[in-house]
Design an enzyme around this catalytic site. Structure first.
Site, PDB file in Angstrom:
ATOM      1  N   HIS A   1       0.826  -1.198   0.000  1.00 45.53           N
ATOM      2  CA  HIS A   1       0.000   0.000   0.000  1.00 45.53           C
ATOM      3  C   HIS A   1       0.863   1.250   0.000  1.00 45.53           C
ATOM      4  O   HIS A   1       1.907   1.299   0.644  1.00 45.53           O
ATOM      5  CB  HIS A   1      -0.916   0.011   1.220  1.00 45.53           C
ATOM      6  N   HIS A   2       0.419   2.273  -0.738  1.00 38.90           N
ATOM      7  CA  HIS A   2       1.165   3.517  -0.851  1.00 38.90           C
ATOM      8  C   HIS A   2       1.256   4.235   0.496  1.00 38.90           C
ATOM      9  O   HIS A   2       2.119   5.093   0.702  1.00 38.90           O
ATOM     10  CB  HIS A   2       0.496   4.412  -1.893  1.00 38.90           C
ATOM     11  N   ALA A   3       0.386   3.854   1.438  1.00 41.03           N
ATOM     12  CA  ALA A   3       0.473   4.439   2.779  1.00 41.03           C
ATOM     13  C   ALA A   3       1.695   3.909   3.527  1.00 41.03           C
ATOM     14  O   ALA A   3       2.156   4.520   4.486  1.00 41.03           O
ATOM     15  CB  ALA A   3      -0.796   4.136   3.577  1.00 41.03           C
TER      16      ALA A   3
END
Lengths: 465, 465
Positions: free
Chosen positions: B139-141
């Protein structure tokens, strides 16, 4: 082309969320016909993919916009992309059933996107015994488990030499499709609209009747509609990831037990499940003192309920079956289950059509039942798990010469109901499909060994071993 | 253990929806070492799975409850289930790159569940040339594309004989993990909290600065920060399903073009993309008269912006590059791109740190930029597609003797930006990874042929063919 969505389908669509996808699945195993070439599976996939015309059921997707006055409607997918729906997959080595079940569990864990028609099919190669598998996934808003199985069977034949058979999603009489412009709800045929609204009106009366039925059950603990079920590990909040376990046994073994004990085939199925659940929970030191309660859907006469859809889709009632998991003796469990089911079916047959529909609402929309029960101050789970038994064809079937050797159902765990057991019969065998939340129902494969142990124990108890 | 989530990661989590999953991916191709046994891929999978301890980054998942005062926080997954995250998959026959890209597209289409740590890795067998593939999804988070690549590389070595190397998600110094009770936000270390709130305060000042920068761009059409981009088929609402195309070329060929034309490697990459986009849109009769604009992220000095995370994760600025797709001559396109990038980088270096951060917000959160621009009356898309180029290692790397022969990035299409091109270099080759919305960007594989045609054309124009 825009058509209204009936309230039951709408309920399934709206009850869905990320941890609770609302699709049913099917796993089918085929034996390749003699003389099948090296590219047999790819060719089978291509036959499934390259259909001339798609049946309307497999072309529609849910749609909501200002033009439909915010209502959910079915809309034809004008950019239908068959390769998104029909897929070719493979198993890693060693290609055992274990790898197949693992893949099915994964595929069953992802949601169907509303922006496309609500189905997927995977032709799966790589089983080391050379068989071919097919996993299909269909949203419960389109079909229930029974209809999904009938649909898959509808393209099969008992003739091993027949060829030229289509895919389940192919339209039966190919014709040129007309362009389908988006229309507003006001353009929808008045008859179709009235039919949909008629159902809505009747459905609106459901909650009261439902609560009446449930309350009656609560007042009489010994009744088969009793809702006193203990809390178990199955009755927690679930996650979105699934495990799947499946196995089949000769139906003759179950029948012999039933005959010797004067119980039905379904009683024996429930007794196997009950014993396996008992063993499973005991192993995890999680067996409650009070017996578990299973919700068992039973078929209803569509005309009697006066409500079922023309497709014969969702016309089911439900019996609450005491599973007698507090008893250690298999024979005593079977007897108790037999009486519980008998009482339950009698109670069901003495109900008015509205009450039957109210009961059937339990089966159709367990996901929306929770809040309703809490509103009535009923906080304990009404039942612990769902066990259904869907009869299938009795004879050997083929698809373009490939022999169907097994068919196993995948169903829908929901919040508070992390395990679903669905059984189906085919060609002399009874198949058990267990679909569980991957996190809250660990070691699901253990159930298969327990079911196997239980059929042995029942045979011994019935003196037919 | 509960820790605060920084505002950028929160934005990525909240911007996500069913048609716009916010994860980056990576496809890596390995050659088996000499003497690899029949079960090599399974053993590789088991090595990846059976790690002693998982690194904290791969154990945390987003969590929100009354105890965290409704705030999103990171929480350790106390029921971490490695088999959910590390998976063994296979390709159907004939096992070409085509089947591999198809599988990667499918795997990239499903969302990561917040109830578990936000990553997946698939060890993939079945390539007919005997190579092994690995697809990872993060995830880009958690990480941006650059950090994700560095993480994967961190477990590789240049020594083909080295063994005993771990998985990217393994903790580097195994130690016994302490039990991690849930704590309320008030228990979070005051320093950690202040750090998070400090960033929040600064971030709160962003929209104004951002709009100021954008408005400046609007006033000066010829500037490299111009936001006049034509509408194209890439700039529509997207669906949740993805296509992936990838290929690499010898970096020497691109360098030779750059040297002969006095342009940079990145200019040549952009010129290849520009020419391919032009050919692709022409084939579909969808090339607009005005030139397309690409958003090109460029690295920023973390200290200069004064804001970047300690992990060096999200410190990027962005240059708007006119792609000159209105010009048919490849040499003229390359020159125009060179000047556009030069102007853009000069504009960027003359900005204040706050302005740079404001620009960087475009790159970080394109998904939340849309509403902001509309609020300012800016309705045309600020750019047509994102093209990024992430440098990778220059020398041959190995994982336990398996030679890494290719690495290809998968990125994030968003609403209004249906195509993402991410490039990366490795071991003398430049790899292009194209991730597109399956519905709005059809025939994505055509791009590969167009890129190939374009490098030929540029060589010819530069006189280096």
């Amino acid at each position: 082309m825009v058509t209204p969505i009936d309230p039951t389908a709408t309920a399934f669509l709206l009850a869905e969320n990320r941890s609770m996808p609302m699709h049913v699945g099917g796993l089918q195993l085929f034996e390749k016909p003699e003389g099948a070439g090296r590219n047999y599976v790819r060719e089978m996939y291509e036959q499934m993919r390259d259909v001339e015309e798609i049946a309307p059921l497999f072309l529609k997707h849910p749609h909501r916009s200002a033009r439909t006055a915010g209502q959910l409607v079915w809309k034809e997918d004008e950019q239908f992309d068959i390769e998104h729906h029909v897929r070719h997959s493979a198993l890693p080595k060693p290609g055992r059933i274990r790898e197949l079940l693992e893949l099915c569990g994964r595929l069953h864990s992802t949601r169907l996107a509303w922006e496309r028609p609500l189905w997927e099919a995977h032709v799966i190669e790589g089983l080391r015994d050379g068989r071919v598998a097919m996993y299909t996934k269909t949203h419960h808003a389109l079909v229930d488990g029974v209809s999904a199985m009938r649909l898959l069977q509808s393209v099969l034949t008992t003739d091993p030499d027949k060829r030229g058979m289509g895919a389940p999603w192919a339209a039966r009489s190919p014709r040129r499709r007309k362009p389908a412009p988006e229309i507003s709800l006001s353009d929808v045929s008045a008859t179709a609209l009235r039919a949909a609204l008629g159902i809505t009106a009747e459905a609106a009366g459901l909650p009261g009747a439902l609560v009446k039925t449930l309350t009656k059950g609560l007042r009489n603990e010994t009744s088969a509609v009793s809702l006193y079920a203990p809390r178990t590990m199955f009755n927690q909040r679930i996650t979105g990831s699934r495990r799947f376990a499946a196995q089949d046994w000769p139906i003759e073994r179950l029948r012999a037990i039933g005959k010797a004990t004067d119980t039905t085939l379904n009683d024996v199925v429930l007794a196997m499940c009950s014993g396996a659940v008992r063993r499973y929970l005991e192993e995890l030191d999680a067996l409650p003192d009070a017996p578990l309660v299973a919700m068992v859907p039973v078929g209803l006469n569509a005309k009697k309920s006066g409500l079922a859809s023309a497709e014969g889709g969702n016309a089911v009632g439900a019996v609450m079956c005491q599973l007698a998991t507090d008893r250690s003796d298999p024979a005593s469990r079977l007897t108790a289950i037999h009486h519980s089911m008998k009482d339950g079916k009698e109670a069901l047959s003495s109900m008015t059509p509205v009450q039957i529909v109210a009961m059937s609402a339990i089966g159709q929309t367990p996901a929306i039942l929770g809040p309703l029960l809490r509103m009535q101050g009923i906080v304990r789970p009404p039942y612990n798990l769902i066990i259904s038994n869907v009869p299938g064809p009795r004879t050997t079937h083929y698809w373009n010469g490939a022999r169907l050797v097994g068919t196993y159902p995948l169903s829908i765990p929901i919040n508070g109901m992390g395990l679903n057991i669905t059984c189906t019969s085919y060609d002399g065998r009874l198949a058990f499909g267990l679909t569980g939340c991957r996190r809250t129902v660990p070691r699901l494969q253990r159930f298969i060994a327990h079911l196997d142990g239980e059929i042995d124990a029942l045979e011994k108890a019935a003196g037919v071993a």
